[in-house]
Design an enzyme around this catalytic site. Sequence first.
Site, PDB file in Angstrom:
ATOM      1  N   ASP A 231      -5.639  10.609   9.243  1.00 50.50           N
ATOM      2  CA  ASP A 231      -4.361  10.092   9.704  1.00 50.50           C
ATOM      3  C   ASP A 231      -3.917  10.708  11.011  1.00 50.50           C
ATOM      4  O   ASP A 231      -4.137  11.892  11.271  1.00 50.50           O
ATOM      5  CB  ASP A 231      -3.289  10.339   8.634  1.00 50.50           C
ATOM      6  CG  ASP A 231      -3.452   9.386   7.468  1.00 50.50           C
ATOM      7  OD1 ASP A 231      -3.398   8.163   7.705  1.00 50.50           O
ATOM      8  OD2 ASP A 231      -3.665   9.856   6.337  1.00 50.50           O
TER       9      ASP A 231
ATOM     10  N   GLU B  89       0.856  -1.187   0.000  1.00 55.99           N
ATOM     11  CA  GLU B  89       0.000   0.000   0.000  1.00 55.99           C
ATOM     12  C   GLU B  89       0.880   1.220   0.000  1.00 55.99           C
ATOM     13  O   GLU B  89       1.751   1.379   0.861  1.00 55.99           O
ATOM     14  CB  GLU B  89      -0.867   0.024   1.265  1.00 55.99           C
ATOM     15  CG  GLU B  89      -2.310  -0.290   0.980  1.00 55.99           C
ATOM     16  CD  GLU B  89      -3.175  -0.141   2.216  1.00 55.99           C
ATOM     17  OE1 GLU B  89      -4.005  -1.039   2.431  1.00 55.99           O
ATOM     18  OE2 GLU B  89      -3.021   0.841   2.971  1.00 55.99           O
TER      19      GLU B  89
END
Lengths: 269, 403
Positions: free
Chosen positions: A60, A49
């Site tokens: 995040d 990824e």
Amino acid sequence: MSRLATKFAEFKKTGHKALIPFITAGDPSPEFTVPMMHAMVDAGVDIIELGVPFSDPMADGPVIQRASERALEHKMSLRRTLEIVSDFRNSNQDTPVVLMGYANPVEAMGYEDFSQSAQAAGVDGVLTVDLPPEEAYECATLLNAHNIDQIFLLAPNSTNDRIKKMDAVGSGFLYYVSVKGVTGACHLDTSDVQKKLIDIRANTQLPVGIGFGIKDAETAKVIAGLGDAVVVGSVLISKIEANLSAPDIAKQEIIELLKSMRFTMDNQD
Amino acid sequence: MTDTTNSYNMPDERGHFGPYGGLFIAETLIPAVEELDTAYQKHMTDPEFMAELDKDFQYYVGRPSPLYHAERWSHELGGAQIYLKREDLNHTGAHKINNTIGQILLAKRMGKTRIIAETGAGQHGVATATVCARLGLECVVYMGAVDIARQALNVYRMELLGAKVVSVTSGSKTLKDALNEAIRDWVTNVDNTFYIIGTAAGPAPYPAMVRDFQSIIGREARQQCLAQTGKLPDALVACIGGGSNAIGLFHPFINDAEVKMIGVEAAGDGLETGRHAAPLCAGRPGILHGNRTYLMEDDDGGIIETHSISAGLDYPGVGPEHSWLKDIGRAEYVSITDDEAIEGFHALTKMEGIIPALESSHAMAYTLKLAPTMQQDKILIVNLSGRGDKDMHTMAEREGIKI
């Protein structure tokens, strides 16, 4: 059949659990990423990824936010991330690559242009954090037409109806976010994950990757016993951050951790 | 194209204003916005809820706010009759409280015990801390480190009111980063936390919900204008950051095709310098903070840093309904530089004895340009969205005065 679907079909036959590392493209420098990807494949990972840096990474935690900021300082962008995938593909046509990022860079490039360019670069899946199935139809249709899977996130509070919705629009695999929170969260409860997986399995045949909060080989082992794939990100990026002046050390530490995860995942009791 | 708005009924059931708006958020937040949408749909048609809201508007906020005929200023400019909608006279000094009063009543009915908010200039943070103090709810306000430095007074006000102000040091350390951090908090504490967004932007249903709470401004203004002048206004002017004061004024007039609506964005140092906060005038559509709307972004879709003398307008996006009103031509969007805003600030202060907020000063500055071009029998309603007390430091510093 997409490269992701083919891989997961193979894994299912052998009972192999996929290990999926996440790194941010261009962190700590653009030159770091492609060799790191090859090294991770050598360490036994199955899928990579690659985070596409964005100015406002709302989902995040601080570790990946800072990775994004470092990459952006080097002018990393979606287009340059695709060049990285293309470079990687020069010597690896086997390992699926999934891009993970936010909707706006894709929107700015245009869904059609992005789908074509991503296919040409050798991208296999796209996970857009802020593009739920409600808004993803146009993008998913174009990606699928270019043999790319649109991957969706499932959360601890996703209802069975939503799982069915993801099953209908998503392909490749579903990514179960194992905690309510941002990436790098630290309170993963494996018994909660186990319970939720029962609901998920009842509502989809797609493979299920599990991520958020997996930091060590022991947890990776437990999670591998529950899902089809283990995604690990912030803990790897912490190693980059801790060794900004010595990226080779960061690389070595990442490889060692991934190898230890690979080992415990492959040796279930 | 104004005839298309005769039966204006936006957004659609999925929160879209044409291509704008929508639900661009992480999966963990979907149940939270669905729960909010259900509560909002239910209570906005519940007479008991609306009665409670009206009562708070009247006795706590101090509504209706006057529609004031600025006769001296109108005469001086020699054109349209200028009427100021006095949102600066609301409790806490700006229009922001109309929305926080509404959202906190929803939060209470939904059983949420913890409130979070983002703030730029601090006005929304103060308005949120205020309603939390009143109901005894925990309140956390995210604010960019840069804004904390330039709006110290409002930080102190929030703390006095019992809120915890969290300094945000990521990204550009301003309003957009405060929003990012609030979203991160929300995703982590989604079960007990209600996020009071301060403007008519964000994922559905926020843009429509905030608009509905702020529409008290336009509903009153429409009635007051008819009562005072016997006719509808010819034009409406309001400043636009996220655009909640503007949509609140505009929305009740949207089907009155003869009423022009003008939103004033912050041109900062000038649109040509790139140092501004005017996405409708100089940006393009993109996706940020839960909705598709006009944004300030680079070629790669990265959000670019904005600049305005006014912290409340210093934001790279705008509420999605404004994007739609721009595209269909129902509203017009213009921009005013920092220097022009300061002229507007002084003009109103000297002519009418009212010190406007720097945000509202952008609307005043455009009035300086627009009013003289209109006939004396024309009516111009300008939203005076907030008072200028919070900006004394910024103004004094800019003019080289120590206070």
